[in-house]
Design a protein around this motif. Structure first.
Motif, mmCIF file in Angstrom:
data_model
loop_
_atom_site.group_PDB
_atom_site.id
_atom_site.type_symbol
_atom_site.label_atom_id
_atom_site.label_comp_id
_atom_site.label_asym_id
_atom_site.label_seq_id
_atom_site.Cartn_x
_atom_site.Cartn_y
_atom_site.Cartn_z
ATOM 1 N N ILE A 1 0.858 -1.181 0.000
ATOM 2 C CA ILE A 1 0.000 0.000 0.000
ATOM 3 C C ILE A 1 0.900 1.239 0.000
ATOM 4 N N THR A 2 0.590 2.191 -0.850
ATOM 5 C CA THR A 2 1.338 3.452 -0.861
ATOM 6 C C THR A 2 0.411 4.593 -0.480
ATOM 7 N N VAL A 3 0.949 5.571 0.229
ATOM 8 C CA VAL A 3 0.237 6.790 0.624
ATOM 9 C C VAL A 3 1.037 7.944 0.051
ATOM 10 N N GLU A 4 0.503 8.622 -0.981
ATOM 11 C CA GLU A 4 1.314 9.572 -1.743
ATOM 12 C C GLU A 4 0.584 10.887 -1.981
ATOM 13 N N ASP A 5 1.356 11.911 -2.236
ATOM 14 C CA ASP A 5 0.807 13.225 -2.571
ATOM 15 C C ASP A 5 1.736 13.914 -3.570
ATOM 16 N N PRO A 6 1.470 13.765 -4.879
ATOM 17 C CA PRO A 6 0.424 12.952 -5.485
ATOM 18 C C PRO A 6 0.957 11.576 -5.866
ATOM 19 N N VAL A 7 0.081 10.725 -6.427
ATOM 20 C CA VAL A 7 0.514 9.448 -6.996
ATOM 21 C C VAL A 7 1.178 9.753 -8.337
ATOM 22 N N GLU A 8 2.486 9.515 -8.410
ATOM 23 C CA GLU A 8 3.223 9.924 -9.611
ATOM 24 C C GLU A 8 3.184 8.862 -10.707
ATOM 25 N N TYR A 9 3.348 7.603 -10.345
ATOM 26 C CA TYR A 9 3.331 6.525 -11.327
ATOM 27 C C TYR A 9 2.383 5.436 -10.851
ATOM 28 N N ARG A 10 1.612 4.921 -11.780
ATOM 29 C CA ARG A 10 0.719 3.814 -11.435
ATOM 30 C C ARG A 10 1.458 2.502 -11.632
ATOM 31 N N ILE A 11 1.471 1.675 -10.581
ATOM 32 C CA ILE A 11 2.171 0.398 -10.648
ATOM 33 C C ILE A 11 1.146 -0.723 -10.502
ATOM 34 N N PRO A 12 1.023 -1.608 -11.480
ATOM 35 C CA PRO A 12 0.060 -2.708 -11.378
ATOM 36 C C PRO A 12 0.345 -3.580 -10.161
ATOM 37 N N GLY A 13 -0.718 -3.979 -9.476
ATOM 38 C CA GLY A 13 -0.583 -4.888 -8.335
ATOM 39 C C GLY A 13 -0.357 -4.202 -7.012
ATOM 40 N N ILE A 14 -0.286 -2.850 -7.004
ATOM 41 C CA ILE A 14 -0.040 -2.100 -5.768
ATOM 42 C C ILE A 14 -1.239 -1.195 -5.491
ATOM 43 N N ASN A 15 -1.660 -1.131 -4.225
ATOM 44 C CA ASN A 15 -2.767 -0.272 -3.801
ATOM 45 C C ASN A 15 -2.219 1.116 -3.488
ATOM 46 N N GLN A 16 -2.547 2.090 -4.333
ATOM 47 C CA GLN A 16 -2.003 3.436 -4.188
ATOM 48 C C GLN A 16 -3.101 4.409 -3.778
ATOM 49 N N VAL A 17 -2.822 5.191 -2.728
ATOM 50 C CA VAL A 17 -3.799 6.120 -2.162
ATOM 51 C C VAL A 17 -3.284 7.543 -2.318
ATOM 52 N N GLN A 18 -4.160 8.425 -2.810
ATOM 53 C CA GLN A 18 -3.824 9.840 -2.989
ATOM 54 C C GLN A 18 -4.258 10.618 -1.751
ATOM 55 N N VAL A 19 -3.321 11.346 -1.135
ATOM 56 C CA VAL A 19 -3.645 12.195 0.003
ATOM 57 C C VAL A 19 -4.505 13.368 -0.457
ATOM 58 N N GLN A 20 -5.532 13.706 0.327
ATOM 59 C CA GLN A 20 -6.419 14.822 0.005
ATOM 60 C C GLN A 20 -6.570 15.684 1.251
ATOM 61 N N ASP A 21 -5.728 16.706 1.375
ATOM 62 C CA ASP A 21 -5.765 17.550 2.575
ATOM 63 C C ASP A 21 -7.072 18.324 2.700
ATOM 64 N N LYS A 22 -7.714 18.617 1.573
ATOM 65 C CA LYS A 22 -8.951 19.407 1.619
ATOM 66 C C LYS A 22 -10.059 18.689 2.377
ATOM 67 N N ILE A 23 -10.033 17.360 2.350
ATOM 68 C CA ILE A 23 -11.061 16.588 3.059
ATOM 69 C C ILE A 23 -10.459 15.859 4.259
ATOM 70 N N ASP A 24 -9.327 16.369 4.741
ATOM 71 C CA ASP A 24 -8.650 15.833 5.924
ATOM 72 C C ASP A 24 -8.176 14.392 5.715
ATOM 73 N N LEU A 25 -7.868 14.049 4.446
ATOM 74 C CA LEU A 25 -7.294 12.731 4.177
ATOM 75 C C LEU A 25 -5.776 12.897 4.184
ATOM 76 N N SER A 26 -5.211 12.997 5.387
ATOM 77 C CA SER A 26 -3.803 13.317 5.566
ATOM 78 C C SER A 26 -2.943 12.060 5.534
ATOM 79 N N PHE A 27 -1.615 12.253 5.501
ATOM 80 C CA PHE A 27 -0.689 11.123 5.535
ATOM 81 C C PHE A 27 -0.939 10.252 6.762
ATOM 82 N N ASP A 28 -1.039 10.896 7.925
ATOM 83 C CA ASP A 28 -1.202 10.136 9.163
ATOM 84 C C ASP A 28 -2.510 9.355 9.175
#
Length: 568
Positions: free
Chosen positions: A348-375
């Motif tokens: 699982i990746t937690v990124e801001d932003p997701v730079e490259y899409r990698i097949p087989g990996i769960n990638q999550v984009q951080v969204q500070d506007k909706i309080d979807l922070s790294f932590d």
């Protein structure tokens, strides 16, 4: 020279024992089904390389083979053929021989193309064989769109002068890309950026002009300057493409969109910022079709690479990659993830932003506007039963503690941190409020890195270092510096006159061995820094950069500029 004879490529390769009869028969059958060119089928099937085909044709036709990688093609000579003709004929005018033009052709057996070239050039043609891929790359590089961009900017400027009240929002929504001058201009800018291997496009309104700059190999280059009045139209069109608020001009905005440039999918990360003379736009170009580099191709020294792969095989622990923005940290982390990306592991990746899409990996984009922070995402990710977690950046104390705790509880954690070097990274974690015992037990490896420009092989020439550069080499390499032969790039068409072509990484690595861990538990940071520095002796950023100079990969000035200057 006389007109080349008509020959069959497959028969030539079989005669020269580069291809078997069975391979030829299979390729001919595939050609019948697909209609593709036979030479391309040979290469894609792995039977021969492009250079082998070119050299075989060279021997058969008794014409020279030219490796365009080491040939400086002058744009004024190449322009004897238009870009359309060069692409259609798969040919490039290489040099003026006086009584004839030397023309490089990917397929000199194409007699129709040869006849057309003779007709267009109106002079005798001396054929040379060139590889097809390097030929197409040379065409992309040589037929620059600077003039076209300036012309389109003037066209747009004239249209604005004639119709000052034009609504470009309506224009962008109703006209096709081909019909709208602003869209044509942007298309040319993107195509030129792709041809020049630019990583970023900067559109900047100045007091009296609009300037467009490209960042190539980490250095900004001016592309064109135009009338300031076209800036609002360009920014508006880009905002529409990135789905941003076109009415908001007072606040910075971030967006993303995809474009297709020269048959490549390019992911564009866009940032706008209000400045004194208008909105400045910076676009980061991420080519999705390029693919990620494997760990073995990052340029990491063999001993460091072996240690990194050893840590990747462990079930838990934290690996931190440090360095300034644009130093290649994300590339290193993605390469590490690709190395261990198997069906047996959940990543699982937690990124801001997701730079490259990698097949087989769960990638999550951080969204500070909706309080979807790294932590917050990281804490949720731990409930998803992951084996490996990538945190884009350790930004605050909560994220640091959650990441270290995850590494303590059986997870392999990767992340980045902004520090100047490897040895100061654990100290920085402590400054951010991380418990000392967590840092000592969780952290396995710290990699610090930078990117240095690589000398263009096509125009490399000997260089006599300045006294300060010679002294720096002696400090970094010791007695070996006396025998170091330095090189520089003179500048040619392959490197756009810069003398550099591409970049490679320089690295240093801090391994959390027992002495280092014990020092990390010491209350005095100076003790830890001393022990860590001793452990990295001879394996610092400066030492790696000096080694690249000794190998003729970069210049002393570039190595000194990029590497750390502190002593070992």
């Amino acid at each position: 020279m006389p007109r080349p004879d008509k020959v069959r490529l497959g028969e030539i390769l079989v005669q020269q024992k580069l291809l078997s009869d069975a391979q030829l028969a299979g390729s001919l059958e595939q050609q019948k089904r697909s209609g593709r060119r036979l030479g391309r089928i040979f290469v894609e099937s792995g039977f021969v390389t492009e250079d082998e085909i070119a050299q075989a044709l060279s021997r058969q036709l008794q014409v020279p083979f030219v490796n365009l990688k080491y040939f400086d093609v002058r744009s004024d000579v190449a322009s004897r053929l238009s870009e359309t003709q060069a692409r259609r004929f798969r040919a490039l005018v290489l040099e003026d021989l006086g009584s004839a033009w030397r023309v490089g052709m990917a397929d000199p057996t194409d007699l129709n193309a040869y006849d057309e070239i003779v007709r267009v050039l109106r002079r005798d043609v001396s054929v040379a064989v060139v590889g097809e891929s390097v030929l197409l790359a040379a065409i992309d590089r040589i037929y620059r769109r600077t003039t076209e961009i300036s012309g389109l900017a003037q066209e747009l400027q004239a249209e604005l002068a004639e119709s000052p009240a034009v609504d470009f929002g309506t224009l962008g929504a109703t006209l096709s890309v081909e019909e709208a001058p602003v869209a044509k201009l942007l298309q040319s800018v993107f195509e030129e950026a792709a041809a020049m291997r630019a990583s970023d496009i900067h559109i900047e309104p100045m007091e009296t002009r609009l300037q467009i700059r490209f960042r190539i190999d980490g250095v900004l280059h001016l592309q064109t300057e135009s009338d300031l009045r076209i800036a609002p139209a360009l920014v508006l069109r880009l905002k529409l493409m990135a789905d941003l608020d076109i009415s908001e001009k007072r606040l910075p905005q971030d967006g993303r969109f995809n474009v297709r440039v020269r048959s490549q999918a390019v992911d564009v990360r866009m940032s706008t910022m209000p400045t004194q003379f208008g909105e400045s736009v910076v676009m980061r170009l991420l080519t999705q079709t390029t693919g990620l580099l494997g760990l073995d191709h990052l340029g990491m020294p063999p001993d460091m690479l072996a240690k990194l792969k050893g840590v990747l095989a462990r079930p838990s622990g934290m690996v931190l990659v440090t360095g300034p923005t644009g130093s290649g940290k994300t590339t290193t982390l993605y390469s590490a993830l690709s190395e261990i990306n198997t069906l047996a592991r959940k990543i699982i990746t937690v990124e801001d932003p997701v730079e490259y899409r990698i097949p087989g990996i769960n990638q999550v984009q951080v969204q500070d506007k909706i309080d979807l922070s790294f932590d917050r995402v990281l804490r949720s990710a731990l409930r998803q039963d992951p084996d490996v977690i990538l945190v884009g950046e350790m930004r605050d104390q909560a994220t640091v503690e959650t990441g270290l705790r995850a590494a303590l509880t059986g997870h392999l954690v990767f992340s980045t941190l902004h520090t100047n070097d490897a040895v100061s990274t654990p100290v920085r974690l402590l400054d951010m409020g991380a418990p000392r015992y967590m840092v000592a037990l969780s952290l396995q490896l710290v990699i610090a890195q930078r990117l240095v420009r690589v000398i263009c092989e096509s125009c490399a020439a000997p260089l006599e270092p300045a006294p300060a550069e010679r002294a720096w080499l002696a400090l970094s390499l010791g007695a070996a510096a006396e025998h170091t032969r330095c090189l520089r790039g003179r500048g040619c068409s392959n490197c756009n006159g810069t003398g550099f072509l591409g970049r490679t990484g320089i690295y240093e690595m801090l391994e959390m061995t027992r002495p280092v861990v014990e020092a990390a538990n010491h209350a005095d940071p100076a003790t830890f820094i001393r022990v860590g520095t001793e452990q990295m002796a001879g394996r610092t950023l400066r030492h790696h950069a000096a080694t690249l100079v000794a190998h003729g990969r970069t210049t002393p000035a570039e190595a000194m500029k990029v590497s750390s200057q502190w002593a070992e």
